[in-house]
Scaffold this active site. Structure first.
Site, PDB file in Angstrom:
ATOM      1  N   GLU A 307       0.559  -1.117   0.117  1.00 57.06           N
ATOM      2  CA  GLU A 307       0.021   0.014  -0.077  1.00 57.06           C
ATOM      3  C   GLU A 307       0.832   1.214  -0.058  1.00 57.06           C
ATOM      4  OE1 GLU A 307      -3.120   0.006  -0.436  1.00 57.06           O
ATOM      5  OE2 GLU A 307      -3.884  -2.015  -0.109  1.00 57.06           O
ATOM      6  N   ARG A 311       0.854   3.952  -3.110  1.00 57.30           N
ATOM      7  CA  ARG A 311       0.234   5.060  -2.928  1.00 57.30           C
ATOM      8  C   ARG A 311       1.296   6.164  -2.693  1.00 57.30           C
ATOM      9  NH1 ARG A 311      -5.469   3.822  -0.142  1.00 57.30           N
ATOM     10  NH2 ARG A 311      -5.455   1.637  -0.665  1.00 57.30           N
ATOM     11  N   ASP A 440      -5.059  -9.950  -8.213  1.00 57.27           N
ATOM     12  CA  ASP A 440      -5.547  -9.116  -9.308  1.00 57.27           C
ATOM     13  C   ASP A 440      -4.335  -8.308  -9.928  1.00 57.27           C
ATOM     14  OD1 ASP A 440      -5.058  -7.718  -6.825  1.00 57.27           O
ATOM     15  OD2 ASP A 440      -6.980  -6.179  -7.198  1.00 57.27           O
ATOM     16  N   GLU A 576     -11.804   0.828 -10.422  1.00 55.77           N
ATOM     17  CA  GLU A 576     -11.607  -0.282 -11.363  1.00 55.77           C
ATOM     18  C   GLU A 576     -12.382  -0.009 -12.849  1.00 55.77           C
ATOM     19  OE1 GLU A 576     -11.810  -1.174  -8.417  1.00 55.77           O
ATOM     20  OE2 GLU A 576      -9.795  -1.350  -7.873  1.00 55.77           O
ATOM     21  N   THR A 665      -0.499   0.753 -10.352  1.00 59.19           N
ATOM     22  CA  THR A 665      -2.180   0.509  -9.796  1.00 59.19           C
ATOM     23  C   THR A 665      -2.654   1.237  -9.095  1.00 59.19           C
ATOM     24  OG1 THR A 665      -3.284  -1.783  -9.215  1.00 59.19           O
ATOM     25  CG2 THR A 665      -1.263  -1.038  -7.965  1.00 59.19           C
TER      26      THR A 665
HETATM   27  C1  DMJ Z   1      -6.456   0.597  -4.962  1.00 56.97           C
HETATM   28  O1  DMJ Z   1      -5.457   0.572  -4.021  1.00 56.97           O
HETATM   29  C2  DMJ Z   1      -5.455   0.045  -6.061  1.00 56.97           C
HETATM   30  O2  DMJ Z   1      -5.958   0.092  -7.222  1.00 56.97           O
HETATM   31  C3  DMJ Z   1      -5.321  -1.467  -5.597  1.00 56.97           C
HETATM   32  O3  DMJ Z   1      -4.652  -1.914  -6.835  1.00 56.97           O
HETATM   33  C4  DMJ Z   1      -6.538  -2.274  -5.674  1.00 56.97           C
HETATM   34  N1  DMJ Z   1      -7.391  -1.370  -4.589  1.00 56.97           N
HETATM   35  C5  DMJ Z   1      -7.472   0.071  -4.667  1.00 56.97           C
HETATM   36  C6  DMJ Z   1      -8.765   0.489  -5.411  1.00 56.97           C
HETATM   37  O4  DMJ Z   1      -9.675  -0.317  -5.419  1.00 56.97           O
END
Ligand code: DMJ
Length: 676
Positions: A307, A311, A440, A576, A665
């Protein structure tokens, strides 16, 4: 002396003179007495002769001169080229002969010899690699509001150009590619980008940010009305954060307070590059000040490696690239170094948690496993950090994880289990396969690392291609009654028609692969899946998707395709579907994707907007009269959801050009590595 004609003319009636005569006076006769050859005399004498001519005679002479002049010009231009090439050719021949004595070129080469496709792609005979088109760099951001206009003409031109290139390859290329290539969804063929350095040799010299290299001369143009609405939504969200949660991780908009996860101003950092892209200069400057003065990583706090990488590290790196401000790179280096202890494990598969103040790392309390998606979705960021700093250690650590996972057994046609042990380095909890939570972004980062590195790391491509085949074979099914294509899960051989909203990243990723030359059926699957993701919103009472849906495999009277269990009916403002809509619109130009996104945007405004500032997650997407606000605005709402909305509603392909940037992501764009 008079000529007969002159005499005749003199006696004939004066007005009609349809013949030419030349009369010479005795003093004008050459060689006769008093010959004066001075310039003045000659000029005077010519002028006199000219004046003696009739108007018709003068006109005819002038016409003849003009005609000769025009002929001269025409013949000069048409003769010039052959002359030039003849001259050059003979010079070249002379030169060749002079430089290489005895060499005479009988048949000089016209076409370069065809190149062999990359042998390492042998497992995928349908694949060769594609050299990305060279595109102009862009510089944008709040300082000069380089928001680009809808440039449909340009986008269409680009598409047209691409397909034309594909449709008219030189003959030599054509013959070579029939062997090794498949036609992608647009007919593209993949070729290696010879100019891109392999990652191992990339980490030598520190790199400049992409914005500093950028040089864009194109006209800035106005943004669309829908983009203006997104800016308004962002400002509203930001107001809530600023008023009640400034410098904290997440806003609690109803209780007008905040929640802390790592205590690192998560929302603020996640939102930095969104503000830059949206052109919010004031907000950006204010946030920058906080980063400069108040963001401190030297804290006794446990953070989640994944995370904080996607981020914080991702957000800082991307903001550095967009703004060119070295403050963000310094902060990125700091957090990157502090996260490194996570890799000190027996297997080198990182622990999930790191104490960034103490420099210690550990797995979660109840297990020594890490999540597969987490350890395989930190690579884009650490690789980029190595490239920027010239320090190999970041890239080495994450590349090792990928290499190790590549060799592991326990996969099912490329599909990976959800857990991996940090001691043994082996997958655990075998037999469960999903494209949702815990797996994912493993799939997403296979493709994106391959793109980031210039499409040269074939193991990544191999794993991605195999995995998508695995998805098609084991997880894709169709629902009833609408025949929606969805991606379910497999648990110990049993198929479950359950699909997380998280899986809706997949259509966008598939489309990105197809854009980069992968097979056409990836694009077909993307088109089918994005329709399903949209239906996950459209078939629900609030028009907002729940966290998880179950699809009906058998038609039942009065039942829709999508069923929702009470425990799954929350919505966390996730990005998403909007993310995939953005990719689909960018690559197809089909308006319906923008319209679907607009519907979703309006429903977020209707059911999740808190009047005093901010947006909130909700507990019940099935109850429009009381969606049960949860009192939390996730940082990814500003980092991802609103950013993708803004990009979706833009017609400017240069607004984060997908041939130059790859999104991590968490929607933070990082540059695709260019030539060394
Ligand atoms: C985000 O932190 C990122 O997109 C991660 O890959 C999946 N979860 C959240 C958004 O849903």
């Amino acid at each position: 002396m008079y000529s007969a004609a002159a005499a005749a003319a003199a006696t004939a009636s004066p007005p009609r003179r349809d013949f030419i005569s030349v009369s010479l006076g005795p003093e004008e006769a050459v060689g006769v007495g008093g010959y004066n050859n001075s310039k003045a005399w000659r000029r005077r004498s010519c002028w006199r002769k000219w004046k003696q001519l009739s108007r018709l005679q003068r006109s005819v002479i002038l016409f003849l001169f003009a005609f000769l002049a025009v002929c001269g010009v025409i013949s000069y231009t048409s003769m010039g080229e052959p002359w030039k090439s003849l001259t050059n050719k003979s010079l070249d021949d002379q030169k060749t002969e002079a430089e290489i004595p005895g060499l005479k070129l009988a048949n000089p080469a016209v076409l370069p010899a065809p190149q062999k496709a990359d042998a390492n792609l042998g497992d995928y005979p349908e694949l060769s690699q594609q050299k990305p088109p060279k595109l102009p760099h862009v510089r944008r951001g709040p300082s000069n509001l380089q928001i680009k206009p809808p440039r449909r003409d340009m986008r269409l031109k680009t598409r047209h150009d691409t397909s034309r290139v594909v449709e008219e390859p030189v003959q030599a290329d054509k013959e070579e590619k029939t062997e090794k290539s498949v036609i992608s969804w647009r007919g593209a063929v993949i070729e290696p980008d010879q100019s891109t350095e392999p990652p191992s040799s990339k980490v030598k010299e520190p790199e400049k940010p992409s914005s500093v290299e950028a040089d864009d001369q194109k006209e800035p143009v106005p943004i669309t009305e829908r983009q203006v609405a997104v800016i308004e939504a962002f400002r509203h969200a930001w107001k809530g954060y600023k008023d009640f949660a400034w410098g904290h991780d997440e806003l609690k908009p109803l209780s007008k307070s905040y929640s802390e996860w790592f205590g690192l101003g998560l929302t603020l950092i996640d939102a930095l590059d969104t503000m830059w892209i949206l052109g919010l200069k004031e907000e950006f400057e204010e946030a920058r000040k906080w980063v400069a003065n108040d963001l401190v990583f030297d804290k006794n706090v446990d953070v989640n490696l994944f995370e904080s990488t996607i981020r914080i590290l991702g957000g800082l790196l991307s903001t550095y690239h967009l703004s060119g401000d070295s403050l963000f790179l310094e902060k990125a280096k700091d957090i990157g170094n502090r996260l490194m202890p996570a890799f000190k494990t027996p297997s080198k598969i990182p622990y999930s948690d790191v104490n960034i103040g103490r420099g210690t790392a550990h797995p979660p309390r109840w297990t020594s496993d890490s999540t597969v998606a987490e350890v395989t979705s930190i690579q884009l960021e650490f690789r980029e950090l190595s490239r920027l700093t010239g320090d190999e250690k970041f890239q080495k650590a994450v590349d090792e994880v990928m290499k190790h996972v590549h060799t592991l057994s326990g996969k099912n046609d490329g599909l990976v289990p959800m857990f991996i042990n940090t001691n043994s380095g082996q997958f655990t909890h075998l037999g469960v396969y999903t494209l949702g939570a815990r797996a994912d972004s493993y799939y997403e980062y296979l493709l994106k690392q391959w793109i980031q590195g210039g499409k040269k790391e074939n193991e990544l491509l191999e794993d991605y291609m195999r995995a998508i085949e695995g998805v098609k074979k084991h997880l894709v099914q169709r629902s009833q009654p609408k025949q929606l294509t969805f991606v379910g899960e497999l648990a110990h051989g049993h198929f479950s028609a359950k699909m997380d909203h998280l899986v809706c990243f997949l259509p966008g990723t598939l489309a990105l692969g197809a854009h980069n030359g992968l097979t056409a059926d990836h694009m077909k699957l993307a088109e089918a899946l994005i329709e399903t993701c949209y239906q996950m919103y459209a078939q629900v009472e609030t028009g907002l998707s729940p966290e998880i849906v179950h699809f009906n495999l058998h038609a039942q009277k009065g039942h829709k395709d999508v069923e929702i269990k009470p425990a799954d009916r929350h919505n966390l403002l996730r990005p998403e579907t909007v993310e995939s809509l953005f990719y689909m619109y960018r690559f197809t130009g089909e308006k319906k994707y923008q319209d679907w996104g607009w519907e979703i945007f309006q429903n977020f405004n209707k059911y999740t907007r808190v009047p005093t500032g901010g947006y909130t997650s909700i507990n019940n997407v099935q109850n429009p009269s009381n969606p049960e606000p949860r009192d939390k605005m996730e940082s990814f709402f500003l980092g991802e959801t609103l950013k993708y909305m803004f990009l979706l509603f833009s017609d400017d392909i240069d607004l984060i050009n997908l041939d130059k940037y790859v999104f991590n992501t968490e929607a933070h764009p990082l540059p695709i590595w260019g030539p060394a």
